[in-house]
Enzyme design. Structure first.
Site, PDB file in Angstrom:
ATOM      1  N   ARG A 213     -36.292 -33.089  68.912  1.00 11.14           N
ATOM      2  CA  ARG A 213     -35.450 -33.230  67.732  1.00 11.14           C
ATOM      3  C   ARG A 213     -33.999 -32.994  68.143  1.00 11.14           C
ATOM      4  NH1 ARG A 213     -39.385 -35.288  66.320  1.00 11.14           N
ATOM      5  NH2 ARG A 213     -40.677 -34.889  64.476  1.00 11.14           N
ATOM      6  N   CYS A 276     -39.084 -22.426  59.012  1.00 10.00           N
ATOM      7  CA  CYS A 276     -37.872 -22.148  59.781  1.00 10.00           C
ATOM      8  C   CYS A 276     -38.180 -21.489  61.125  1.00 10.00           C
ATOM      9  CB  CYS A 276     -36.930 -21.233  58.997  1.00 10.00           C
ATOM     10  SG  CYS A 276     -36.095 -22.033  57.612  1.00 10.00           S
ATOM     11  N   GLU A 277     -39.424 -21.078  61.328  1.00 12.09           N
ATOM     12  CA  GLU A 277     -39.738 -20.280  62.517  1.00 12.09           C
ATOM     13  C   GLU A 277     -39.576 -21.078  63.807  1.00 12.09           C
ATOM     14  OE1 GLU A 277     -43.313 -22.660  62.118  1.00 12.09           O
ATOM     15  OE2 GLU A 277     -42.045 -21.638  60.656  1.00 12.09           O
ATOM     16  N   ASP A 278     -39.858 -22.393  63.779  1.00 12.05           N
ATOM     17  CA  ASP A 278     -39.730 -23.176  65.006  1.00 12.05           C
ATOM     18  C   ASP A 278     -38.267 -23.423  65.365  1.00 12.05           C
ATOM     19  OD1 ASP A 278     -39.378 -24.745  62.781  1.00 12.05           O
ATOM     20  OD2 ASP A 278     -40.427 -26.486  63.576  1.00 12.05           O
ATOM     21  N   SER A 310     -42.550 -33.559  50.805  1.00 13.36           N
ATOM     22  CA  SER A 310     -41.831 -34.817  50.884  1.00 13.36           C
ATOM     23  C   SER A 310     -40.778 -34.764  51.969  1.00 13.36           C
ATOM     24  CB  SER A 310     -41.165 -35.131  49.541  1.00 13.36           C
ATOM     25  OG  SER A 310     -40.152 -34.179  49.270  1.00 13.36           O
ATOM     26  N   ARG A 318     -34.706 -28.177  56.181  1.00 14.47           N
ATOM     27  CA  ARG A 318     -34.413 -28.010  57.609  1.00 14.47           C
ATOM     28  C   ARG A 318     -32.913 -27.886  57.850  1.00 14.47           C
ATOM     29  NH1 ARG A 318     -38.710 -26.616  60.638  1.00 14.47           N
ATOM     30  NH2 ARG A 318     -38.448 -28.101  62.354  1.00 14.47           N
TER      31      ARG A 318
END
Length: 350
Positions: A213, A276-278, A310, A318
């Site tokens: 990402r 949010c942990e990743d 969604s 994110r």
């Protein structure tokens, strides 16, 4: 009496001129193709020598550039003291499970069959505890799938509460240096997984994974940098990434300790904000190393139903997680890169 003078040279020249047969002419004609053949062979040999020399020089240049690129990408064998060895044996598969018993059985069965897996650790998140029958069945699956190979350990951890961040809490038992973090609905073929493990062994400080990402910067909000979390299509379009997601990635086990010792503000934020942990783990590793992650080319498969909401709502979440966590860290540690690790065994075109 008259005398007759015969001029042989003149007659030979005349014969040559008039087209009559001449032994000397025939001999020269027979020798000319042989001379031309030798000359052509010499030219071909010289061209081959030049090509060979150019090939050797090109190969040497590639080796030199590769060594420099490896150093630039952080693939440095001189690690900090907390990584005294690249890996002790194989690796641990850390499966994050979310109330999907049938999917979890498939996932455990698959990873138990991979030859370099030494331990499977399931972190069960959710308000409802798993049944004893499920845990017993998973143990049977591990024994069955790893039969005839090195025995694979199996640990089932029930995490109280509904916190995905708990998947990264330190493990009290002695485990391998390499941790492969994966969601229960993600299947990575064993050959691809073993290749990624070999890549991680060359760069054990980095996150090495299959799901890249990236992010972009929008500075139009009150003259303050606002970061946009970008998905796969941005990576595909730009060829650049800054993160690999922990849904399918290797990292060193010490990062579990580091994660637990992040500032209370970060830990509280991650505990209260879902998904949010990743991002927090990617920011943590980048902050420790100052280097980019490593994206490994390989196919992964998702099984079962996805619990993700969604796309539009997830994108906003994110973005918020990324910007809030950067504020808590105080810096933007992510490093962009366009490097991709590819197995030469699977590439027929160089």
């Amino acid at each position: 009496m008259s005398s007759v003078h015969i001029d042989i040279a003149d007659d030979a020249a005349a014969a040559a001129t008039d087209g009559f047969y001449s032994p000397a002419k025939q001999k020269a004609a027979n020798r000319r193709p042989t001379v031309l053949t030798i000359q052509r062979a010499r030219q071909t040999l010289c061209a081959a020598k030049v090509k060979l020399i150019l090939a050797v020089l090109t190969f040497s240049f590639i080796i030199y550039v590769s060594s420099k690129l490896s150093s630039f990408m952080g693939w440095n064998p001189h690690y900090p003291s907390f990584v005294s060895s690249p890996s002790r044996g194989g690796y641990t598969v850390l499966i994050n499970s979310w109330k999907q018993s049938s999917v979890l059985k498939q996932s455990v069965a698959h990873y138990a069959s991979c030859r370099s897996v030494e331990r499977i650790h399931v972190s069960w998140s959710g308000s409802e505890p798993p049944s004893e029958k499920l845990i017993a069945r998973l143990n049977e699956i591990v024994v069955l799938k790893s039969e005839g190979a090195q025995k694979t350990d199996f640990i089932f951890e029930v995490i109280s509460g509904d916190q995905l961040a708990s998947r990264f809490r330190p493990k009290s038992y002695p485990n391998t240096d390499a941790i492969f973090s994966v969601d229960d609905n993600v299947i990575v073929p064993c050959p691809s997984l073993d290749f990624a493990f070999s890549v991680w062994q060359t760069a054990p400080l980095s996150m090495v994974g299959f799901v890249p990402r990236t992010h972009s910067v929008n500075k139009e909000q009150n003259n303050v940098a606002y970061y946009i979390y970008e998905g796969w299509w941005s990576v595909w379009w730009t060829g650049t990434y800054t993160m690999v997601l922990s849904k399918a990635a290797f990292f060193h086990r010490k990062y579990l300790d580091f994660y637990a010792h992040m500032s209370p503000s970060i830990q509280n934020y991650v505990a209260n904000e879902r998904s949010c942990e990743d991002i927090a783990m990617s920011l943590l590793v980048a902050n420790v190393t100052g280097a980019p992650p490593v994206w490994v080319k390989g196919k992964i498969y998702e099984i079962g139903a996805s619990s993700i909401g969604s796309l539009r709502g997830r994108s906003r979440l994110r973005n918020k997680c990324l910007n809030d966590l950067i504020s808590h860290f105080g810096i933007m540690p992510l490093v962009p890169t366009n490097f991709k690790a590819v197995s030469a065994k699977n590439e027929w075109l160089w």
